[in-house]
Design an enzyme around this catalytic site. Sequence first.
Site, PDB file in Angstrom:
ATOM      1  CG  HIS A  38      66.296  41.185   7.468  1.00  0.00           C
ATOM      2  ND1 HIS A  38      64.961  41.175   7.797  1.00  0.00           N
ATOM      3  CD2 HIS A  38      66.576  42.489   7.564  1.00  0.00           C
ATOM      4  CE1 HIS A  38      64.500  42.481   8.542  1.00  0.00           C
ATOM      5  NE2 HIS A  38      65.635  43.178   8.256  1.00  0.00           N
ATOM      6  CG  ASP A  96      61.929  29.072   4.304  1.00  0.00           C
ATOM      7  OD1 ASP A  96      62.237  28.128   3.407  1.00  0.00           O
ATOM      8  OD2 ASP A  96      61.199  28.504   5.427  1.00  0.00           O
ATOM      9  CG  HIS A 114      57.491  27.678   1.667  1.00  0.00           C
ATOM     10  ND1 HIS A 114      56.246  27.489   2.157  1.00  0.00           N
ATOM     11  CD2 HIS A 114      58.440  28.078   2.905  1.00  0.00           C
ATOM     12  CE1 HIS A 114      56.361  28.049   3.293  1.00  0.00           C
ATOM     13  NE2 HIS A 114      57.518  28.433   3.729  1.00  0.00           N
ATOM     14  CG  HIS A 118      58.423  32.681   5.175  1.00  0.00           C
ATOM     15  ND1 HIS A 118      59.227  32.580   6.590  1.00  0.00           N
ATOM     16  CD2 HIS A 118      58.036  31.572   4.944  1.00  0.00           C
ATOM     17  CE1 HIS A 118      59.119  31.098   6.816  1.00  0.00           C
ATOM     18  NE2 HIS A 118      58.363  30.513   5.708  1.00  0.00           N
ATOM     19  CB  CYS A 119      62.398  37.092   6.779  1.00  0.00           C
ATOM     20  SG  CYS A 119      63.763  37.466   7.501  1.00  0.00           S
ATOM     21  CG  HIS A 164      61.720  39.220  10.802  1.00  0.00           C
ATOM     22  ND1 HIS A 164      62.731  39.603   9.985  1.00  0.00           N
ATOM     23  CD2 HIS A 164      62.074  39.647  11.740  1.00  0.00           C
ATOM     24  CE1 HIS A 164      63.551  40.163  10.843  1.00  0.00           C
ATOM     25  NE2 HIS A 164      63.171  40.002  12.038  1.00  0.00           N
ATOM     26  CG  MET A 178      60.833  40.247   5.352  1.00  0.00           C
ATOM     27  SD  MET A 178      62.235  40.554   6.373  1.00  0.00           S
ATOM     28  CE  MET A 178      63.561  40.810   5.174  1.00  0.00           C
ATOM     29  CG  HIS A 210      34.068  33.822  -3.827  1.00  0.00           C
ATOM     30  ND1 HIS A 210      33.250  32.650  -4.128  1.00  0.00           N
ATOM     31  CD2 HIS A 210      33.108  34.690  -3.863  1.00  0.00           C
ATOM     32  CE1 HIS A 210      32.094  32.832  -4.676  1.00  0.00           C
ATOM     33  NE2 HIS A 210      32.031  34.261  -4.372  1.00  0.00           N
ATOM     34  CD  GLU A 233      30.589  27.513  -3.557  1.00  0.00           C
ATOM     35  OE1 GLU A 233      29.576  28.278  -3.840  1.00  0.00           O
ATOM     36  OE2 GLU A 233      30.276  26.184  -3.284  1.00  0.00           O
ATOM     37  CB  THR A 234      35.142  28.952  -2.117  1.00  0.00           C
ATOM     38  OG1 THR A 234      34.048  30.172  -2.313  1.00  0.00           O
ATOM     39  CG2 THR A 234      35.901  29.669  -1.005  1.00  0.00           C
ATOM     40  CG  HIS A 239      33.152  33.710   0.640  1.00  0.00           C
ATOM     41  ND1 HIS A 239      32.179  33.515   1.715  1.00  0.00           N
ATOM     42  CD2 HIS A 239      32.511  34.091  -0.552  1.00  0.00           C
ATOM     43  CE1 HIS A 239      31.106  33.836   0.953  1.00  0.00           C
ATOM     44  NE2 HIS A 239      31.020  34.179  -0.312  1.00  0.00           N
TER      45      HIS A 239
END
Length: 394
Positions: free
Chosen positions: A146, A149, A151, A186-187, A197, A202, A307, A331-332, A358
């Site tokens: 494993h 990463d 971001h 994430h992996c 993964h 993950m 939403h 709204e969304t 939604h």
Amino acid sequence: MPTDTKNGLDRRSFLKASTVASSTAAFGAFAVAANQAVAATKEVAAGAAEAEVSLTEAEIAALPRVKQELVAPPFAPKHDQVAKGGPKVVEVTMTIKELRWEVDDHGAETWALTFEGSVPGPLIVCHEGDYVELTLINPEYNRMEHNIDFHSSTGALGGAGLTHVLPGEQVKLRWKAVKSGVFVYHCAPEGQMIPYHVVHGMNGAVMVLPREGLKDKDGNLLSYDDVFYVGEQDFYIPKDENGDWKVYDGPGDNFADVMPVMRTLTPTHVVFNGKVGALTGDHALKSAVGRTALFIHAQSNRDSRPHLIGGHGDYVWETGSFADDPATGLETWFIRGGSAGAALYTFRQPGVYVYLNHNLIEAVELGAASHVIVDGEWDDDLMKQVSKPGPIPS
């Protein structure tokens, strides 16, 4: 280190070879290029200045250190909304856990690959300019290699190139929070194992707050009473010839069966926080009229459309960047695959709110929905049932 008596490979080489063998040639080319990039990154890292102020190792060593106690989703660790003092080093420890995981109440299960035993992994919180120092532990009893990463970080594939750990190993990575916002982690081992993964749970999120706190477009301080951290997860569970969910003895055993399902790009489940109904019923989120909630929504693989039924996004950082002015009154909103976003809402009416994706098929049929139970007094000015249902007058 133990040696495999059959072929003479030491344990690291054997496991590494097993991982690489499972990847396609195309992804192998990517891995070679990535390793070359990491090597180049290491050579220039000492002279790189990614932030406005670059500290020396001695200066970083002199910074205050704070150990962050991680908590399971949908909650956030204790933190200050406005930074106190200057930059600090936020110490975080995450243990990788490979777990048998129930996805719904109808027999669908998988072997989840997790950070700290939860899907999503726990939320990490810091302020812009802080340093996050992660100790990543891969226990001896796990089967797989494993890494992680971020971001939110800069360089070396988000740290993925510097954090590969085989079972029985641990690694320490420090990265500087140079951009504020909410971000996915994430992996990302190599090749086909990257999506494998991620869709086995993950992944998680980091929130990097501006040092002065969240602001509206006019520079006014925005605050929140609750943090609701939602990790939207797509699962791809194979079925047998009779249409029943397949069950496997250990992590990785489903690889040959799950890859064709993944390639359809059609998930069998799309859920919040690991399971259908994980945030409903007895596990519903709780709030009250007058309280402000910060919804953090992360999706590491697919697009989503959060939403809040019965409410709105008062302030929304759709792309996750707190450096940008928030949108208002949505709204969304849209969360791009591989990213996280945030929305603030102050509850004005009591009752049960439904927070969902939604794409209503994914929400109702596949599981991407949650409930927020809000206490308080009803306001007839906002809504009132003027007449009850009854026969249509003739």
